[in-house]
Design an enzyme around this catalytic site. Structure first.
Site, mmCIF file in Angstrom:
data_model
loop_
_atom_site.group_PDB
_atom_site.id
_atom_site.type_symbol
_atom_site.label_atom_id
_atom_site.label_comp_id
_atom_site.label_asym_id
_atom_site.label_seq_id
_atom_site.Cartn_x
_atom_site.Cartn_y
_atom_site.Cartn_z
ATOM 1 N N HIS A 160 -72.613 -34.081 -44.177
ATOM 2 C CA HIS A 160 -73.993 -34.202 -43.676
ATOM 3 C C HIS A 160 -74.980 -33.587 -44.670
ATOM 4 C CE1 HIS A 160 -72.034 -33.839 -39.440
ATOM 5 N NE2 HIS A 160 -72.348 -35.100 -39.621
ATOM 6 N N LYS B 106 -71.641 -36.884 -24.520
ATOM 7 C CA LYS B 106 -70.635 -36.154 -25.310
ATOM 8 C C LYS B 106 -70.267 -34.875 -24.574
ATOM 9 C CE LYS B 106 -70.520 -37.992 -29.849
ATOM 10 N NZ LYS B 106 -70.451 -37.762 -31.281
ATOM 11 N N SER C 199 -67.179 -33.960 -38.205
ATOM 12 C CA SER C 199 -67.296 -32.720 -37.427
ATOM 13 C C SER C 199 -66.057 -32.528 -36.551
ATOM 14 C CB SER C 199 -68.528 -32.760 -36.532
ATOM 15 O OG SER C 199 -69.689 -32.829 -37.312
HETATM 16 P P1 ADP Z 1 -69.588 -36.939 -36.996
HETATM 17 O O1 ADP Z 1 -69.378 -36.236 -35.701
HETATM 18 O O2 ADP Z 1 -68.747 -38.180 -37.161
HETATM 19 O O3 ADP Z 1 -69.500 -36.045 -38.188
HETATM 20 P P2 ADP Z 1 -72.519 -37.188 -36.542
HETATM 21 O O4 ADP Z 1 -73.000 -37.939 -35.344
HETATM 22 O O5 ADP Z 1 -72.753 -35.728 -36.516
HETATM 23 O O6 ADP Z 1 -71.015 -37.583 -36.875
HETATM 24 O O7 ADP Z 1 -73.124 -37.818 -37.872
HETATM 25 C C1 ADP Z 1 -74.467 -38.021 -38.141
HETATM 26 C C2 ADP Z 1 -74.613 -38.957 -39.313
HETATM 27 O O8 ADP Z 1 -73.959 -38.428 -40.456
HETATM 28 C C3 ADP Z 1 -74.027 -40.353 -39.131
HETATM 29 O O9 ADP Z 1 -74.894 -41.255 -39.783
HETATM 30 C C4 ADP Z 1 -72.693 -40.271 -39.835
HETATM 31 O O10 ADP Z 1 -72.253 -41.535 -40.287
HETATM 32 C C5 ADP Z 1 -73.043 -39.358 -40.990
HETATM 33 N N1 ADP Z 1 -71.892 -38.641 -41.547
HETATM 34 C C6 ADP Z 1 -71.004 -37.880 -40.871
HETATM 35 N N2 ADP Z 1 -70.080 -37.352 -41.708
HETATM 36 C C7 ADP Z 1 -70.392 -37.807 -42.959
HETATM 37 C C8 ADP Z 1 -69.806 -37.647 -44.252
HETATM 38 N N3 ADP Z 1 -68.700 -36.918 -44.439
HETATM 39 N N4 ADP Z 1 -70.404 -38.280 -45.307
HETATM 40 C C9 ADP Z 1 -71.504 -39.032 -45.103
HETATM 41 N N5 ADP Z 1 -72.097 -39.222 -43.911
HETATM 42 C C10 ADP Z 1 -71.554 -38.637 -42.843
#
Ligand code: ADP
Length: 160
Positions: A18, A42, A130
């Site tokens: 992120h 969630k 995450s």
């Molecule tokens: P997650 O729980 O899968 O990490 P989130 O809802 O917190 O997802 O993610 C927010 C945004 O960040 C989404 O657009 C997701 O595709 C993106 N994202 C999550 N992890 C990564 C990563 N490792 N690299 C790039 N983008 C990411």
């Protein structure tokens, strides 16, 4: 012109994947608003919304044009309220694509002034999510390199 982008997500917790997207987006847009979604669907989050916002603020404090907030309800309404014309999404694998395409289409249908822009993950973080970080931490694995240093103890403390 003030180009404002919104980067929405659950961020439970923020990972290096992120953060990489936030840093890169901050170089392209005048302002990036990291928006933590209050999603009642969630169940059992690790961090409260307030804690997630605080963790993201802590790791982005040196980037002047990044703001962190939480939001409820439709993203399109929130974007309008913030005068943002762009939604940023990160893409990891093909598996992210189908869902993100559907979301982008729907958001564009609800407001055709709003564009969704996708940024490819840094390949160092293409495996990172995450939920995976939480699983590793739960069983006492090393989460260094997966999340920013400043928040490692906050995550570990949740599993004590
Ligand atoms: P997650 O729980 O899968 O990490 P989130 O809802 O917190 O997802 O993610 C927010 C945004 O960040 C989404 O657009 C997701 O595709 C993106 N994202 C999550 N992890 C990564 C990563 N490792 N690299 C790039 N983008 C990411």
């Amino acid at each position: 012109m003030n180009n404002i982008a919104i980067y929405p997500g659950s961020f439970d917790p923020i990972t290096n994947g992120h953060l990489d997207i936030i840093v890169r987006a901050s170089k392209i847009f005048d302002k990036v608003i990291v928006a933590v979604l209050e999603n009642p669907e969630k169940k059992n989050p690790l961090f409260t919304i307030e804690e997630r916002v605080e963790l993201i603020k802590r790791v982005t404090k040196d980037i002047d044009n990044v703001e962190v907030e939480s939001f409820k309800g439709l993203l399109v309404n929130y974007a309008k309220e913030k005068s943002a014309k762009v939604i940023i999404k990160g893409l990891r694998a093909v598996s992210d694509f189908e869902y993100e395409l559907q979301m982008a289409m729907m958001n564009n249908k609800l407001n055709n002034q709003l564009e969704t822009l996708f940024m490819m993950t840094n390949n160092k973080y293409s495996f990172l999510s995450s939920s995976l970080v939480k699983q590793v931490a739960m069983y006492g694995g090393c989460i260094k390199d997966l999340v920013p240093e400043e928040i490692i103890d906050d995550i570990r403390n949740k599993f004590k």
